[in-house]
Design an enzyme around this catalytic site. Structure first.
Site, PDB file in Angstrom:
ATOM      1  N   HIS A   1       8.219   9.654  -1.480  1.00 32.92           N
ATOM      2  CA  HIS A   1       8.417   8.241  -1.269  1.00 32.92           C
ATOM      3  C   HIS A   1       7.848   7.383  -2.756  1.00 32.92           C
ATOM      4  O   HIS A   1       6.712   7.805  -3.138  1.00 32.92           O
ATOM      5  CB  HIS A   1       7.289   7.851  -0.091  1.00 32.92           C
ATOM      6  CG  HIS A   1       7.699   8.539   0.942  1.00 32.92           C
ATOM      7  ND1 HIS A   1       8.832   8.356   1.967  1.00 32.92           N
ATOM      8  CD2 HIS A   1       7.273   9.698   1.648  1.00 32.92           C
ATOM      9  CE1 HIS A   1       8.956   8.940   3.005  1.00 32.92           C
ATOM     10  NE2 HIS A   1       7.959   9.921   2.800  1.00 32.92           N
TER      11      HIS A   1
ATOM     12  N   GLU B   1       0.733  -1.255   0.137  1.00 34.09           N
ATOM     13  CA  GLU B   1      -0.083   0.044  -0.098  1.00 34.09           C
ATOM     14  C   GLU B   1       0.987   1.187   0.123  1.00 34.09           C
ATOM     15  O   GLU B   1       1.454   1.571   0.895  1.00 34.09           O
ATOM     16  CB  GLU B   1      -0.718  -0.090   1.075  1.00 34.09           C
ATOM     17  CG  GLU B   1      -1.916   1.220   1.413  1.00 34.09           C
ATOM     18  CD  GLU B   1      -2.783   1.252   0.189  1.00 34.09           C
ATOM     19  OE1 GLU B   1      -2.479   2.343  -0.743  1.00 34.09           O
ATOM     20  OE2 GLU B   1      -3.801   0.505   0.035  1.00 34.09           O
TER      21      GLU B   1
ATOM     22  N   GLU C   1      -0.183   6.900   1.598  1.00 30.98           N
ATOM     23  CA  GLU C   1       0.076   7.460   3.059  1.00 30.98           C
ATOM     24  C   GLU C   1      -0.940   7.725   3.831  1.00 30.98           C
ATOM     25  O   GLU C   1      -1.753   8.294   3.393  1.00 30.98           O
ATOM     26  CB  GLU C   1       1.309   8.258   3.160  1.00 30.98           C
ATOM     27  CG  GLU C   1       2.640   7.855   2.430  1.00 30.98           C
ATOM     28  CD  GLU C   1       2.775   8.264   1.330  1.00 30.98           C
ATOM     29  OE1 GLU C   1       3.890   8.342   0.870  1.00 30.98           O
ATOM     30  OE2 GLU C   1       1.728   9.021   0.609  1.00 30.98           O
TER      31      GLU C   1
ATOM     32  N   CYS D   1       3.211   4.532   5.322  1.00 25.91           N
ATOM     33  CA  CYS D   1       2.416   3.717   4.270  1.00 25.91           C
ATOM     34  C   CYS D   1       2.118   2.362   4.700  1.00 25.91           C
ATOM     35  O   CYS D   1       2.454   1.842   5.797  1.00 25.91           O
ATOM     36  CB  CYS D   1       3.154   3.989   2.940  1.00 25.91           C
ATOM     37  SG  CYS D   1       4.965   3.407   3.040  1.00 25.91           S
TER      38      CYS D   1
ATOM     39  N   SER E   1      12.829   6.556  -0.281  1.00 26.37           N
ATOM     40  CA  SER E   1      12.226   7.486   0.267  1.00 26.37           C
ATOM     41  C   SER E   1      13.299   8.599   0.478  1.00 26.37           C
ATOM     42  O   SER E   1      14.350   8.496   0.455  1.00 26.37           O
ATOM     43  CB  SER E   1      11.961   7.118   1.803  1.00 26.37           C
ATOM     44  OG  SER E   1      10.853   6.269   1.938  1.00 26.37           O
TER      45      SER E   1
ATOM     46  N   SER F   1       7.975   5.741   5.176  1.00 25.95           N
ATOM     47  CA  SER F   1       7.632   6.903   5.071  1.00 25.95           C
ATOM     48  C   SER F   1       8.534   7.847   6.125  1.00 25.95           C
ATOM     49  O   SER F   1       9.744   7.745   6.031  1.00 25.95           O
ATOM     50  CB  SER F   1       6.349   7.476   5.005  1.00 25.95           C
ATOM     51  OG  SER F   1       5.833   6.590   3.994  1.00 25.95           O
TER      52      SER F   1
END
Length: 337
Positions: free
Chosen positions: A245, A7, A10, A81, A232, A67
Site C-alpha cells: 500500500h 494516515e 495501517e 489505514c 494498493s 488497504s
C-alpha cells in the site's frame, strides 16, 4: 512533515477460529462461506469498502478503499489505514463466525506509530484505549493475553502489539512467519510513479513500471490505483499472500509491504524478496516487524537492508504466548542519524 494528511500507517487485525474438525466444510471453506453482503456490512462499520478482489483454492483476497482483507477457512486478516475504525470489526466477525460453527481462539493486533495520531477516532485514540476495547470484545476463553509497545531509538517508530489466545493450540502455525515492513520518506522520483496518469489499465501499468510485479513473479496480483494518487495490491501465491500500500504525497509519504512465508523457505529468497520490495521505494526509514516461532527469518533482515545503504538503528524482541516471537528492527539511510 505535514501538519495533517492521509494516515499511511495501517492497523492490522488477525483473528483465528476453530470448529469441528470432522466437518469438511469447516476445514475447506469455513469463513469463506460468509456472503459478500455480510463482509461489506462489517467493512461499513470499519469505514471502508471493497474495490477489487481475487481468490484461489486456499483463500480470498480483497483490496479495500483503505488497504486489504484476507479470508481463509479459519483465519481472517484485515489491514486498514487512514482514520478507519478497524477494531469495531471484532464483535461482528466473531458473531458471523459463530453462525458458521466457528469459535475464536486467537487474536493479534499490530500497528506502527501514527503520523497523525490526533486525527484517529475512537477506539484508536491511543494504544491503551485500543487494548481496553479489544479485551472488552473478546471471549474469556482467550486467556493468554499480552500487550506491548516495542521501542526504537526514534519514538516515532515504536511497534504496538496485542496478542490473545486460548489454550487449544488451534492457531498461529509454528512454521509460518509474517513480515510487516513500514517505509517512510520515500524517494521523491519513485513516489511520483504512484500518481494516476492512465485510464482503466493504470493499475497494471503501475505494477509493472514500478517493479512491484517482479517482487514475486509467481504471484497473481490484484491491484488498484486511487485518484489522484495512491496504490494498493494483493499478491496471491498458493496459500500465502503479500500486500503493498502506497501513500506517495510529499511530506507524509509512506509505503508498506507485508508477506507471509514459511521458515523452511530458502533464506536467500526471503532476503531477495525483502530487498526488491524496499528498492521499489528507496525510503529514508524502514521498520520491519517479524512474527515467528523460529529465529531464521529475522536474523536475515539486516542482510537485505545493508546492501541498500540502510543501517540498523534499533532492535527489540518480545515473546507472546502461543503467538511466537516478535522482532522489531528499524533502519535508516546510512547518511542519516
Amino acid at each position: 512533515m505535514a501538519v495533517s494528511g492521509f494516515e499511511g500507517f495501517e492497523k492490522r487485525l488477525e483473528l483465528h477460529f476453530f470448529g469441528d474438525d470432522n466437518d469438511p466444510t469447516v476445514t475447506t471453506m469455513g469463513l469463506r462461506l460468509l456472503d459478500f453482503e455480510s463482509l461489506e456490512n462489517v467493512l461499513r462499520v470499519v469505514q471502508c469498502t471493497v474495490v477489487s478482489a481475487v481468490g484461489n483454492h486456499f483463500f480470498d483476497a480483497y483490496v479495500l478503499s483503505e488497504s486489504s482483507l484476507f479470508v481463509y477457512p479459519t483465519k481472517i486478516i484485515i489491514k486498514t489505514c487512514g482514520t478507519t475504525q478497524l477494531l469495531k470489526s471484532i464483535r461482528p466477525l466473531i458473531h458471523l463466525a459463530k453462525n458458521l460453527g466457528l469459535t475464536i481462539c486467537g487474536c493479534r493486533y499490530t500497528r506502527g506509530t501514527f503520523i497523525f495520531p490526533k486525527s484517529q477516532p475512537f477506539p484508536h485514540i491511543n494504544f491503551k484505549q485500543e487494548v481496553i476495547y479489544i479485551e472488552e470484545n473478546l471471549a474469556n476463553n482467550l486467556c493468554f493475553r499480552k500487550a506491548s509497545v516495542m521501542p526504537s531509538k526514534n519514538p516515532s517508530y515504536s511497534w504496538h502489539v496485542f496478542s490473545a489466545a486460548s489454550d487449544n493450540g488451534a492457531h498461529f502455525s509454528d512454521g509460518e512467519f509474517t513480515m510487516e515492513v513500514c517505509m517512510t520518506e520515500l524517494d521523491r522520483v519513485l513516489a511520483r510513479k504512484f500518481f494516476k496518469t492512465g485510464g482503466d489499465s493504470a493499475a497494471k501499468e503501475m505494477t509493472e513500471l514500478t517493479g512491484i510485479g517482479n517482487i514475486n513473479p509467481r504471484a497473481l496480483i490484484c491491484d488498484f490505483v486511487f485518484d489522484p494518487c495512491g496504490y494498493s495490491m494483493n499478491g496471491v501465491d498458493g496459500d500465502r499472500y503479500s500486500t503493498i500500500h502506497v501513500t506517495p504525497e510529499d511530506g507524509f509519504s509512506y509505503a508498506s509491504f507485508e508477506y507471509v512465508g514459511s521458515v523452511y523457505d530458502d533464506q536467500d529468497d526471503i532476503v531477495e524478496t525483502l530487498k526488491k520490495a524496499v528498492q521499489v521505494f528507496k525510503p529514508a526509514t524502514v521498520s520491519v516487524s517479524t512474527t515467528s516461532h523460529r529465529r531464521e527469518v529475522w536474523t536475515r533482515v539486516a542482510h537485505a537492508m545493508e546492501p541498500l545503504g540502510l543501517k540498523c538503528r534499533s532492535f527489540a524482541m518480545d515473546e507472546f504466548p502461543t503467538a511466537g516471537t516478535v522482532v522489531f528492527q528499524t533502519f535508516t539511510a546510512a547518511r542519516r542519524k
